[in-house]
Design a protein around this motif. Structure first.
Motif, PDB file in Angstrom:
ATOM      1  N   HIS A  15     -25.392 -29.865 -63.938  1.00  0.00           N
ATOM      2  CA  HIS A  15     -23.730 -29.689 -65.086  1.00  0.00           C
ATOM      3  C   HIS A  15     -23.499 -31.064 -65.333  1.00  0.00           C
ATOM      4  CE1 HIS A  15     -26.170 -26.102 -65.853  1.00  0.00           C
ATOM      5  NE2 HIS A  15     -26.024 -25.643 -64.778  1.00  0.00           N
ATOM      6  N   HIS A  17     -21.610 -32.602 -63.359  1.00  0.00           N
ATOM      7  CA  HIS A  17     -20.378 -32.590 -61.997  1.00  0.00           C
ATOM      8  C   HIS A  17     -20.556 -33.764 -61.280  1.00  0.00           C
ATOM      9  CE1 HIS A  17     -18.800 -29.626 -64.924  1.00  0.00           C
ATOM     10  NE2 HIS A  17     -19.999 -28.443 -64.516  1.00  0.00           N
ATOM     11  N   ARG A  27     -13.047 -25.160 -64.587  1.00  0.00           N
ATOM     12  CA  ARG A  27     -13.313 -24.988 -65.627  1.00  0.00           C
ATOM     13  C   ARG A  27     -15.034 -23.897 -66.125  1.00  0.00           C
ATOM     14  NH1 ARG A  27     -11.876 -30.637 -66.874  1.00  0.00           N
ATOM     15  NH2 ARG A  27     -14.471 -30.933 -65.893  1.00  0.00           N
ATOM     16  N   THR A  28     -15.373 -23.759 -64.990  1.00  0.00           N
ATOM     17  CA  THR A  28     -17.308 -23.517 -64.567  1.00  0.00           C
ATOM     18  C   THR A  28     -16.782 -21.804 -64.492  1.00  0.00           C
ATOM     19  OG1 THR A  28     -17.999 -24.995 -64.587  1.00  0.00           O
ATOM     20  CG2 THR A  28     -19.312 -23.457 -64.164  1.00  0.00           C
ATOM     21  N   LYS A  31     -15.240 -20.179 -67.942  1.00  0.00           N
ATOM     22  CA  LYS A  31     -16.325 -19.896 -69.031  1.00  0.00           C
ATOM     23  C   LYS A  31     -17.260 -18.783 -67.804  1.00  0.00           C
ATOM     24  CE  LYS A  31     -16.479 -24.379 -70.664  1.00  0.00           C
ATOM     25  NZ  LYS A  31     -17.394 -25.717 -70.872  1.00  0.00           N
ATOM     26  N   HIS A 163     -27.392 -20.725 -65.511  1.00  0.00           N
ATOM     27  CA  HIS A 163     -26.576 -21.489 -65.788  1.00  0.00           C
ATOM     28  C   HIS A 163     -27.973 -22.169 -65.905  1.00  0.00           C
ATOM     29  CE1 HIS A 163     -22.564 -22.362 -65.979  1.00  0.00           C
ATOM     30  NE2 HIS A 163     -22.637 -21.749 -65.922  1.00  0.00           N
TER      31      HIS A 163
END
Length: 167
Positions: A15, A17, A27-28, A31, A163
């Motif tokens: 992702h 990061h 943040r993930t 979400k 994900h």
């Protein structure tokens, strides 16, 4: 579920990061919790409305709200996974791995709050007390569940499992 063995490092790299980037992880988690809140809120509100409209006891209403929260919460994960061509059994496994802890924490918190606010469960559908208590209970549940999801995702579990199907 072989998908659960992905490490945080692998998840972070997929992702974009940096490993150890706490803000990206937070943040993930936010979400993931918002995703969970959507399904939970649909089921929770529907269950509370049905139980209250039918004059059910607080216990029966809470059980219905929890059941519907899990149904809608899992559905919001299963449907997108099915769209990428994964079979129903595998999609259900992904949803169970991704959402069970998050939904459970959210449901424990929001239903406990609804039950402990004096008069909220008996207030009726036209009462600002009912709707205010329900909104507050979901907001508090969101805040409590974000750190839970953060820990799960950091460990490559929880919503991290789903994900790989979104990208």
């Amino acid at each position: 579920m072989g998908h659960e063995s992905h490490s945080h490092d692998q998840h972070a790299q997929r992702h974009g990061h940096h490993v150890g980037d706490g803000r990206a992880l937070t943040r993930t988690a936010i979400k993931a919790t918002a995703h969970c809140l959507t399904g939970c809120a649909i089921g929770e509100v529907l269950g509370m409305v049905i139980g209250t409209a039918l004059g059910w006891s607080s216990g029966a209403t809470v059980i219905l709200a929890i059941a519907l929260a899990f149904v809608f919460g899992y559905s919001l994960t299963i449907v997108p996974v099915l769209r990428v061509g994964i079979g129903f059994g595998a999609a259900l496994g992904v949803a169970l791995a991704a959402d069970t802890v998050s939904i459970a924490v959210m449901e424990i918190v929001d239903n406990a709050i609804m039950v402990v606010i004096p008069g909220a469960m008996a207030a009726g559908l036209t009462s600002p007390l009912f709707w205010g208590a329900l909104a507050a209970s979901l907001a508090i549940a969101f805040v409590v569940t974000v750190p839970v999801n953060r820990v799960l995702i950091r460990r490559g579990k929880g919503h991290a499992v789903v994900h790989q199907y979104h990208h």
